[in-house]
Design a protein around this motif. Structure first.
Motif, mmCIF file in Angstrom:
data_model
loop_
_atom_site.group_PDB
_atom_site.id
_atom_site.type_symbol
_atom_site.label_atom_id
_atom_site.label_comp_id
_atom_site.label_asym_id
_atom_site.label_seq_id
_atom_site.Cartn_x
_atom_site.Cartn_y
_atom_site.Cartn_z
ATOM 1 N N ARG A 135 31.344 -18.897 35.225
ATOM 2 C CA ARG A 135 29.878 -18.815 33.671
ATOM 3 C C ARG A 135 29.720 -17.841 33.773
ATOM 4 O O ARG A 135 28.782 -17.422 32.990
ATOM 5 N N ILE A 136 30.262 -16.938 34.456
ATOM 6 C CA ILE A 136 29.506 -15.395 34.205
ATOM 7 C C ILE A 136 30.737 -14.611 32.979
ATOM 8 O O ILE A 136 30.726 -13.361 32.135
ATOM 9 N N LEU A 137 31.388 -15.779 32.099
ATOM 10 C CA LEU A 137 31.978 -15.517 31.198
ATOM 11 C C LEU A 137 30.979 -15.871 29.591
ATOM 12 O O LEU A 137 30.738 -16.822 29.750
ATOM 13 N N ALA A 138 31.219 -14.934 28.834
ATOM 14 C CA ALA A 138 30.563 -15.156 27.497
ATOM 15 C C ALA A 138 30.707 -16.491 27.277
ATOM 16 O O ALA A 138 32.188 -16.971 26.801
ATOM 17 N N PRO A 139 30.393 -17.381 26.806
ATOM 18 C CA PRO A 139 30.409 -18.664 25.416
ATOM 19 C C PRO A 139 32.250 -18.076 24.656
ATOM 20 O O PRO A 139 33.042 -19.288 24.594
ATOM 21 N N THR A 140 31.179 -17.121 24.134
ATOM 22 C CA THR A 140 32.900 -17.161 23.022
ATOM 23 C C THR A 140 34.183 -16.853 23.750
ATOM 24 O O THR A 140 34.808 -17.429 22.732
ATOM 25 N N ALA A 141 34.049 -16.110 24.628
ATOM 26 C CA ALA A 141 35.213 -15.892 25.289
ATOM 27 C C ALA A 141 35.900 -16.453 25.888
ATOM 28 O O ALA A 141 37.434 -17.053 25.299
ATOM 29 N N VAL A 142 35.308 -17.854 26.198
ATOM 30 C CA VAL A 142 35.745 -18.514 26.887
ATOM 31 C C VAL A 142 36.090 -19.761 25.642
ATOM 32 O O VAL A 142 37.249 -20.235 25.927
ATOM 33 N N GLY A 143 35.549 -20.391 24.920
ATOM 34 C CA GLY A 143 36.036 -20.997 23.525
ATOM 35 C C GLY A 143 37.881 -20.617 23.295
ATOM 36 O O GLY A 143 38.531 -21.315 22.476
ATOM 37 N N VAL A 144 37.665 -18.802 22.865
ATOM 38 C CA VAL A 144 38.709 -18.094 22.260
ATOM 39 C C VAL A 144 40.286 -18.188 23.429
ATOM 40 O O VAL A 144 40.780 -18.866 22.811
ATOM 41 N N MET A 145 39.783 -18.593 24.910
ATOM 42 C CA MET A 145 40.547 -18.602 25.520
ATOM 43 C C MET A 145 41.188 -20.183 25.458
ATOM 44 O O MET A 145 42.201 -20.749 25.323
ATOM 45 N N TRP A 146 41.020 -21.012 25.604
ATOM 46 C CA TRP A 146 40.770 -22.454 25.811
ATOM 47 C C TRP A 146 41.313 -22.991 24.497
ATOM 48 O O TRP A 146 42.057 -23.830 24.075
ATOM 49 N N TYR A 147 41.154 -22.043 23.221
ATOM 50 C CA TYR A 147 41.431 -22.841 21.623
ATOM 51 C C TYR A 147 42.845 -22.078 21.805
ATOM 52 O O TYR A 147 43.379 -23.518 21.329
ATOM 53 N N TYR A 148 43.604 -21.248 22.570
ATOM 54 C CA TYR A 148 44.500 -20.931 22.711
ATOM 55 C C TYR A 148 45.332 -22.366 23.602
ATOM 56 O O TYR A 148 46.805 -22.524 23.897
ATOM 57 N N VAL A 149 44.621 -22.358 24.770
ATOM 58 C CA VAL A 149 44.542 -23.568 25.687
ATOM 59 C C VAL A 149 45.396 -25.117 24.659
ATOM 60 O O VAL A 149 46.557 -24.421 25.390
ATOM 61 N N TYR A 150 45.042 -24.805 24.153
ATOM 62 C CA TYR A 150 44.667 -26.598 24.129
ATOM 63 C C TYR A 150 45.487 -26.554 22.350
ATOM 64 O O TYR A 150 45.959 -27.350 21.331
ATOM 65 N N ALA A 151 46.172 -25.466 22.131
ATOM 66 C CA ALA A 151 46.911 -25.195 20.935
ATOM 67 C C ALA A 151 48.425 -25.658 20.671
ATOM 68 O O ALA A 151 48.827 -26.016 22.259
ATOM 69 N N PRO A 152 48.747 -26.389 19.833
ATOM 70 C CA PRO A 152 50.227 -27.049 19.650
ATOM 71 C C PRO A 152 51.210 -26.728 20.852
ATOM 72 O O PRO A 152 52.138 -27.317 20.972
ATOM 73 N N GLN A 153 51.656 -25.559 20.631
ATOM 74 C CA GLN A 153 51.851 -24.802 21.641
ATOM 75 C C GLN A 153 50.787 -23.367 22.645
ATOM 76 O O GLN A 153 52.713 -23.030 23.433
ATOM 77 N N GLY A 154 50.445 -24.345 22.727
ATOM 78 C CA GLY A 154 49.587 -23.332 24.170
ATOM 79 C C GLY A 154 49.950 -23.950 25.393
ATOM 80 O O GLY A 154 50.919 -25.258 25.730
ATOM 81 N N MET A 155 49.212 -23.867 26.467
ATOM 82 C CA MET A 155 49.389 -23.910 27.844
ATOM 83 C C MET A 155 49.672 -25.276 28.357
ATOM 84 O O MET A 155 50.242 -26.168 28.985
ATOM 85 N N LEU A 156 49.062 -26.461 27.541
ATOM 86 C CA LEU A 156 48.123 -27.542 28.120
ATOM 87 C C LEU A 156 49.399 -27.983 27.799
ATOM 88 O O LEU A 156 49.523 -29.040 28.959
ATOM 89 N N ASN A 157 49.590 -28.600 26.696
ATOM 90 C CA ASN A 157 50.991 -28.437 25.998
ATOM 91 C C ASN A 157 52.152 -28.245 26.665
ATOM 92 O O ASN A 157 53.256 -29.168 27.163
ATOM 93 N N THR A 186 35.789 -28.078 28.371
ATOM 94 C CA THR A 186 35.756 -27.037 28.279
ATOM 95 C C THR A 186 34.369 -26.177 28.741
ATOM 96 O O THR A 186 34.364 -25.905 30.042
ATOM 97 N N PHE A 187 33.323 -27.405 28.633
ATOM 98 C CA PHE A 187 31.810 -27.051 28.514
ATOM 99 C C PHE A 187 32.122 -27.141 30.056
ATOM 100 O O PHE A 187 30.861 -26.618 30.701
ATOM 101 N N VAL A 188 32.661 -28.611 30.902
ATOM 102 C CA VAL A 188 32.279 -28.456 32.413
ATOM 103 C C VAL A 188 32.624 -27.396 32.802
ATOM 104 O O VAL A 188 32.761 -27.155 34.092
ATOM 105 N N TRP A 189 33.811 -27.441 32.953
ATOM 106 C CA TRP A 189 35.058 -26.285 33.536
ATOM 107 C C TRP A 189 33.864 -24.748 33.651
ATOM 108 O O TRP A 189 33.816 -24.172 34.090
ATOM 109 N N GLN A 190 32.808 -24.710 32.445
ATOM 110 C CA GLN A 190 32.207 -23.448 32.360
ATOM 111 C C GLN A 190 31.012 -23.232 33.190
ATOM 112 O O GLN A 190 30.457 -22.458 33.924
ATOM 113 N N SER A 191 30.409 -24.485 33.247
ATOM 114 C CA SER A 191 28.869 -25.299 33.658
ATOM 115 C C SER A 191 29.165 -25.492 35.487
ATOM 116 O O SER A 191 27.902 -25.510 35.689
#
Length: 317
Positions: A135-157, A186-191
């Motif tokens: 919750r204390i992280l900026a939403p933009t930073a959270v979006g960038v971080m999870w963008y790479y998590v969801y990338a085709p070669q990202g952590m989730l895959n 991602t929104f649920v994870w942050q909120s």
């Protein structure tokens, strides 16, 4: 006539009922002027930073104003007619409704479950701190971080590939049916951390006597929660719902960072639509009309929730 009532009326007539009322009005006037003096700095700040910009935005929505061009010709309802006839506005309105529903349902469910789980768990402070940390992280930073998590070669895959014989290269943010659920997660994870803390405060303020009495009468934990805890927690739940609805209507950062230009504007919300019209197309008056519509919808929904909260408070009392 009652002798006591007659005596009171004679006493009031002798003292002067009009004078008493005049003194009371004067006293209330002095109290109001004194309170107004104390509130003057805050009122000036709210007027300068909130009220005047809102009124100016409403005026712009009825003009053809363009940045740096000084055009402020009155256009009437033209911007609103153009707004309702825009095909993208329907998509943005539908996606915003979906976001409002998701921002209320999923964080509330997750936060309530976590609050009940950590309510009496040993070492709960560590777990609550970890869950509240996003919750204390900026939403933009959270979006960038999870963008790479969801990338085709990202952590989730890569994690999913551990359970598959073939490499997993799903484009979570590039497929129309997956991008919205991915951003909602991602929104649920942050909120949900904030919702958990608010509900923990609400649970801590509940009286224990009704719950203890129900347990002594043989009620099961689910029955105690359903018939006693949940009704007493209703005011806190409604407050969380109001905050969640406001967050759902104004969500922008995650959608813009994670899903601004993906298939068929699947993540286009009213806030993103307003920003795109203002800063990408320079249609400032049209964007002002969009802002007025968003504000009107939010005020209407908040008013309905306030009426519901007042009714719930009357039922509880």
């Amino acid at each position: 006539m009652n002798p006591l009532l007659q005596h009171d009326q004679q006493l009031l007539a002798r003292i002067g009922l009009a004078q008493i009322k005049a003194r009371e009005r004067a006293r209330q006037g002095r109290q109001f002027r004194l309170a107004l003096r104390f509130m003057a700095p805050a009122l000036l700040l709210v007027t300068a930073l909130l009220l005047l910009p809102v009124l100016y935005n409403i005026w712009l929505s009825f003009t053809q104003w363009q940045l740096f061009e000084g055009r402020d010709e009155f256009a009437g309802w033209e911007n609103y007619h153009q707004l309702w006839s825009s095909p993208y506005f329907d998509d943005a309105l539908g996606n915003t409704a979906l976001w409002v529903l998701a921002s209320v349902l999923f964080p509330l469910t997750a936060g309530l479950g976590l609050a009940l789980l950590f309510r009496q768990m040993p070492g709960q402070e560590w777990f609550k701190s970890i869950i509240f940390l996003p919750r204390i992280l900026a939403p933009t930073a959270v979006g960038v971080m999870w963008y790479y998590v969801y990338a085709p070669q990202g952590m989730l895959n890569q994690m999913l590939g551990q359970f598959s014989s073939m490499p997993v290269e799903t484009g979570w943010l590039f497929e129309e049916q997956l991008v919205t659920p991915a951003i909602i997660l991602t929104f649920v994870w942050q909120s949900c951390g904030l919702v958990m803390v608010l509900l923990l405060l609400g649970l801590a303020a509940l009286p224990r006597d009704p719950q203890d009495a129900a347990r002594m009468d043989g009620a099961r934990p689910w029955q105690v929660f359903r018939h006693i805890t949940l009704p007493l927690l209703a005011p806190t739940l409604l407050m969380v719902v109001i905050l969640s609805v406001l967050a759902g209507f104004t969500v922008f950062d995650l959608l813009w960072v994670m899903g601004a230009n993906y298939p068929q504007q699947r993540t286009l919300s009213l806030a993103v639509f307003m920003y795109f019209e203002a800063f990408q197309k320079n249609s400032w008056a049209f964007a002002a009309a969009t802002a007025v519509v968003i504000g009107g919808v939010v005020l209407a929904v908040t008013w309905l929730q306030t009426l519901l909260q007042a009714r719930v408070d009357r039922v509880i009392r």
